[in-house]
Design an enzyme around this catalytic site. Structure first.
Site, PDB file in Angstrom:
ATOM      1  N   GLY A   1      -0.514  -2.436 -13.599  1.00  0.00           N
ATOM      2  CA  GLY A   1      -0.347  -2.486 -14.959  1.00  0.00           C
ATOM      3  C   GLY A   1      -1.174  -1.231 -15.649  1.00  0.00           C
ATOM      4  O   GLY A   1      -1.234  -0.137 -15.003  1.00  0.00           O
ATOM      5  N   THR A   2      -1.475  -1.427 -16.635  1.00  0.00           N
ATOM      6  CA  THR A   2      -2.181  -0.256 -17.726  1.00  0.00           C
ATOM      7  C   THR A   2      -3.548  -0.557 -18.064  1.00  0.00           C
ATOM      8  O   THR A   2      -3.969  -1.692 -18.229  1.00  0.00           O
ATOM      9  CB  THR A   2      -1.287  -0.121 -18.873  1.00  0.00           C
ATOM     10  OG1 THR A   2       0.023   0.420 -18.427  1.00  0.00           O
ATOM     11  CG2 THR A   2      -1.748   1.240 -19.634  1.00  0.00           C
ATOM     12  N   VAL A   3      -4.441   0.272 -17.716  1.00  0.00           N
ATOM     13  CA  VAL A   3      -5.993   0.241 -18.124  1.00  0.00           C
ATOM     14  C   VAL A   3      -6.186   0.752 -19.574  1.00  0.00           C
ATOM     15  O   VAL A   3      -5.723   2.342 -19.787  1.00  0.00           O
ATOM     16  CB  VAL A   3      -6.953   0.883 -17.185  1.00  0.00           C
ATOM     17  CG1 VAL A   3      -8.358   0.353 -17.792  1.00  0.00           C
ATOM     18  CG2 VAL A   3      -6.680   0.108 -15.750  1.00  0.00           C
TER      19      VAL A   3
ATOM     20  N   LEU B   1      -6.363   4.561 -20.855  1.00  0.00           N
ATOM     21  CA  LEU B   1      -7.062   5.341 -19.790  1.00  0.00           C
ATOM     22  C   LEU B   1      -6.456   5.764 -18.332  1.00  0.00           C
ATOM     23  O   LEU B   1      -6.730   6.639 -17.645  1.00  0.00           O
ATOM     24  CB  LEU B   1      -8.255   4.597 -19.405  1.00  0.00           C
ATOM     25  CG  LEU B   1      -9.312   4.088 -20.603  1.00  0.00           C
ATOM     26  CD1 LEU B   1     -10.334   3.336 -19.967  1.00  0.00           C
ATOM     27  CD2 LEU B   1     -10.157   5.677 -21.252  1.00  0.00           C
ATOM     28  N   GLY B   2      -5.428   4.890 -18.168  1.00  0.00           N
ATOM     29  CA  GLY B   2      -4.734   5.141 -16.804  1.00  0.00           C
ATOM     30  C   GLY B   2      -3.638   4.100 -16.558  1.00  0.00           C
ATOM     31  O   GLY B   2      -3.614   3.197 -17.260  1.00  0.00           O
TER      32      GLY B   2
ATOM     33  N   ASP C   1      -8.344  -5.076  -1.189  1.00  0.00           N
ATOM     34  CA  ASP C   1      -7.678  -3.423  -1.724  1.00  0.00           C
ATOM     35  C   ASP C   1      -8.814  -2.523  -1.739  1.00  0.00           C
ATOM     36  O   ASP C   1      -8.684  -1.771  -2.866  1.00  0.00           O
ATOM     37  CB  ASP C   1      -6.679  -3.728  -2.727  1.00  0.00           C
ATOM     38  CG  ASP C   1      -5.546  -2.422  -2.974  1.00  0.00           C
ATOM     39  OD1 ASP C   1      -5.550  -1.832  -1.764  1.00  0.00           O
ATOM     40  OD2 ASP C   1      -5.338  -2.047  -3.742  1.00  0.00           O
TER      41      ASP C   1
END
Length: 414
Positions: free
Chosen positions: A21-23, A15-16, A130
């Protein structure tokens, strides 16, 4: 291509991507989920893995309608992943990029949702650290709220804290995104719940104005503005809303509202904002990095001299992070500036909205222009003085009687 995440989850498609990291869009025992798979260098950090396991109970217990819940934390070989609720929609940064700024009613409704989610997290002892538009998801499947807003949910709880291990930062780095960092973080103090309030107020300012109150230009300049400069008023918003923003952007953490108070106060203001159009303000010019030679230096490479600076809400400092990523995780690691560096900048008001082409008073660009102007005037004065002296000498020579040559002359006859 599908891949297994632990024994219970399957990741189907990306997804992104972001700096952490990576989703993935995944599938679990209870249906679709979002799986945030941390980078390999993070998953191989045993200290981080230990912290990951210790935070498991707290993160799994954080349940609220305006928080993207963490369903599971997976530690399996080289895989370190957070399994989260899948929100079918977009993030707030994408909407802001598309619309530039939101109507005050919609902006306040979205921020009130996030404040409610933060209140629940703070009550559980969790500080987000954040808060930014990239970490606010908009549920497109739910009903519309005030001003046509979608329900907002805050995501990525715990990610900043997981990455910010003592060995990684060595007490000389700060984790976060420069535009949204509270002054006490810049000064190296430990993050408390009030840092989330400051960041959320910054997000609200950005939703209203189209730019952050202290952003733009060199990241070091952004950090210093948080500490030394005051926020610029936004024309056209009710005074009650402005005073709320000023209070939550206070330099002193104790002066800011608690998340529950902020959410309640914002919802009280919604009726007076109904029907108000987006604000019509000009974005301040961004100063090139080379004009702020005394600015703080980040851990990453500085922009090349003369290179155009692209204005954006968040400044990515992580090598390899791509602004176009749909999951723009811009956790950054920067050197904590020394007190003399923080005190060295121009004090006063931050970048004021102004007419196109007008310079910001007190900016590095204006200081450089002033220096050039003073030098030009000094040179001109020297030239004028020299020209005046030359003219005076020439005039004196014209008016003086010619000298008499007595060489070889005979004496006069009596």
């Amino acid at each position: 291509m599908a891949r297994r995440i632990g024994s219970r989850y399957t990741a189907h498609q990306i997804l992104g991507r972001g700096s952490a990291g990576t989703v993935w869009l995944g599938e679990g025992p209870d249906g679709p989920v979002a799986i945030k798979l941390l980078r390999e260098d993070l998953s191989s950090d045993q200290e981080l893995v230990g912290r990951f396991v210790r935070e498991r109970t707290v993160l799994l217990g954080l349940e609220h309608p305006h928080v993207v819940s963490v369903r599971d934390l997976v530690v399996d070989g080289n895989d370190l992943a957070l399994v989260m609720d899948l929100v079918r929609g977009t993030d707030l940064r994408t909407r802001l990029d598309r619309e530039r700024r939101l109507a005050p009613e919609a902006a306040v409704a979205i921020v009130a949702d996030v404040a409610d989610g933060l209140a629940a997290a703070h009550a559980a002892g969790v500080v987000h650290r954040d808060v930014k538009p990239e970490n606010v998801l908009l549920d497109m499947e739910g009903p519309f709220g005030p001003g046509g807003s979608h329900r907002a949910l805050l995501t990525d709880f715990g990610v900043a804290k997981l990455i910010d291990t003592p060995r990684r930062t060595r007490a000389t780095k700060i984790i976060g995104t420069p535009d949204y960092l509270a002054p006490e973080i810049v000064e190296g103090l430990p993050p408390r719940a009030s840092v989330d309030i400051y960041a959320l107020a910054t997000v609200l300012y950005e939703l209203l104005a189209g730019f952050t109150p202290f952003g733009g230009g060199h990241p070091g300049a952004v950090l210093r503005r948080h500490v030394t400069e005051t926020v610029v008023p936004l024309p056209g918003i009710p005074d009650e809303l402005w005073q709320l923003l000023v209070q939550c952007l206070a330099k002193a953490p104790a002066s800011r509202l608690r998340a529950s108070e902020l959410g309640a106060r914002l919802r009280e203001l919604l009726p007076m904002l109904a029907g108000m159009p987006p604000l019509d303000v000009d974005e301040p010019d961004t100063e090139p990095a080379e004009e702020a030679g005394e600015e703080l230096q980040p851990s990453g490479p500085a922009p090349a001299t003369g290179a155009p600076v692209r204005r954006r809400g968040a400044v990515p400092l992580v090598p390899g992070a791509k602004p176009a990523d749909s999951n723009r995780d811009t956790h950054t690691s920067m050197r904590v500036p020394a007190p003399d560096e923080l005190a060295g900048g121009a004090r006063g008001t931050a970048r004021a909205p102004r007419a196109a082409g007008a310079r910001r008073p007190g900016s590095a660009r204006n200081r450089a222009v002033a220096r050039r102007r003073r030098l030009t005037l000094a040179v001109a004065a020297v030239v004028l003085v020299a020209a005046g002296v030359g003219t005076w000498l020439a005039t004196t020579e014209d008016e003086a009687p010619p000298p008499q040559d007595t060489r070889n002359s005979a004496p006069a006859t009596p």
